[in-house]
Design an enzyme around this catalytic site. Sequence first.
Site, short mmCIF file in Angstrom:
data_model
loop_
_atom_site.label_atom_id
_atom_site.label_comp_id
_atom_site.label_asym_id
_atom_site.label_seq_id
_atom_site.Cartn_x
_atom_site.Cartn_y
_atom_site.Cartn_z
N GLY A 1 0.83 -1.21 0.00
CA GLY A 1 0.00 0.00 0.00
C GLY A 1 0.86 1.25 0.00
CD GLU A 2 3.05 5.47 -2.92
OE1 GLU A 2 3.12 4.58 -3.77
OE2 GLU A 2 3.69 6.54 -2.99
N GLY A 3 0.45 5.50 1.13
CA GLY A 3 -0.43 6.54 1.67
C GLY A 3 0.26 7.88 1.61
CB THR A 4 -0.59 11.02 3.38
OG1 THR A 4 -1.86 10.40 3.49
CG2 THR A 4 -0.72 12.43 2.92
CG PHE A 5 2.09 10.68 6.52
CD1 PHE A 5 2.42 12.02 6.39
CD2 PHE A 5 0.84 10.35 6.97
CE1 PHE A 5 1.51 13.00 6.72
CE2 PHE A 5 -0.09 11.34 7.30
CZ PHE A 5 0.26 12.67 7.18
N GLY A 6 3.95 7.45 3.59
CA GLY A 6 4.93 6.41 3.32
C GLY A 6 4.38 5.34 2.43
CD GLU A 7 7.40 3.56 -1.46
OE1 GLU A 7 6.75 4.20 -2.29
OE2 GLU A 7 8.50 3.05 -1.69
CG ASP B 1 -6.30 8.52 9.30
OD1 ASP B 1 -7.43 8.79 8.84
OD2 ASP B 1 -5.31 8.31 8.57
#
Length: 396
Positions: free
Chosen positions: A82-88, A204
Site C-alpha cells: 500500500g501507499e499513503g500520504t506519509f509512506g509506502e 485516523d
Amino acid sequence: MKRPPAPAGRHSPAPLSLPPTDVQAKEVKKSESPEKELNPRALITRRPHRPLRSREAEKDAYGRVFAGCGMQADYEVTTKLGEGTFGEVHKALQMSTGRLVALKRILMHNEKEGMPVTALREIKILKALKHPHVVPLVDMFVVRSTHGEGPASVFMVFPYMDHDLAGLLENERVQLQPSHIKLYMKQLLEGTEYMHRNNIVHRDMKAANLLINNEGVLQIADFGLARAFDPRVGQGLLDRKYTNCVVTRWYRPPELLLGARQYGSEIDLWGIGCVLGEMFVRHPILPGSSDLDQLDRIWQLCGTPNQQTWPNFDGLPGCEGVKRFTQYNRQIGKHYHTWGKELISIMEQLLSCNPRERITATEALDHEWFWTEPFPADPKKCVHCLLQQIIQDEVC
Ligand code: ADP
Ligand code: MG
C-alpha cells in the site's frame, strides 16, 4: 550537498591546547611530581566503561533490554502492500526469524528538516503502546541513499497482517456474518479503549487502517496522525487547541468539519461508528465529495443539529456565516432496521452529532448489542476458516 561539520559533542576528544579546568589546576598544585604539573593531560585517567545495570537487571527494571535498530540486509522485500500520504508499505521476509513482516517506509521529503514530525510521533506512540489489538512496532532500520546524497530512508517493521478491513469489504467473496462483525468490533473497541485510557487519540480511524489476519485478529494501525491528548481539553476544562485537519473526510465527525479545535477521544468513536455501518452495508456510509457535502450527508443520516440535540453547536467556527443548514430528520433507525434494535441503538450512540453525548469505547463494549445473540464469533471456529478458505481459493 556537503554536510556542515558535526558540532563538537560529548564524543569529541578535548583539544590538546585547552588549559586545565579549575579542578585540574588544583589537582596539579597538590601533586608532588613536577612532571605532572607541566602536563595536565596526564591527570585525565581513562576509566573502563562499566554499565550500571546488567542486561538481566535492565530487563527486570524496564521489562525489556535495549536492542538497537535492525539491518536492511535482514529483510527480503516481496510485494508492495500500500501507499499513503506519509509512506509506502511493502511485504518482506525477516530472514533472522523467518517471519513475514510489513515494512513501512517513512517518506523524507526534505532532509534538512529531519524526520517528519508525524513519523516521530508515530514511532513514539507505537513504542509506548502494547496491546493485542494495536499493531506492534517490531523493528526499525535506516537505509542510506546510494551515493551518500539525498535523504536516507527510515523503515518501520510490523508483523504482516493478511488483510485490511477496507480490502476485505471490497472482496465480494468475503461474507461477514453479524457474529464476525461483532468479533471485529469487540477487538477494535478493546484496542481503542486501551489507547484512550492512556490518553492517545488515533485521529485516523477508518477501515483501511484496521488490519486483520487469517486467525481473525484485528489490530489498529497507522498512528501517523495520533497524538497524546489531555482529557480536560475535550471536557472544556482546559483551554488548549489541536488541529482540526485530521481524520479522512468520510470518517470525520461533524464537530471537526465545523472547525472545533478542542476535542478528545470522542472523535475516534465517530469513525468507529462509520466503520460499523460500513461492515453491514459493505461500502463507506458517508462518502462526501467535499467538506460541505460531507456535512450535508451527515445531517441527512443523523438529523440536522439544533439547540436541543447539540447545545451551542452554532458557536463553532464553521457555522459562521451559515444562516441555516438544510433541515433533515434523523434516519439511523430506518437505515439499520434489518439488523435489529440493538444495532440501531449502538449506531445511534456512536453517530451522535453532539460529541458530549457520543458513547465512549468503554461504554460501547458494555452495550446490549454485544450481549444479544448472535454473540461475537469464536475466531478459532469460524472467521479463521472463512478467511483461510478464501485465501486458498485465491492462490489456487
Ligand atoms: P499510510 O500512512 O500510508 O496510510 P498505513 O500504515 O495505513 O500507512 O499503511 C498503508 C496500507 O498498507 C494499509 O492500509 C494496509 O493496506 C497496508 N499495511 C500497513 N501495515 C500493514 C501490515 N502490518 N500488514 C499488512 N499490510 C499492511
Ligand atoms: Mg493508513
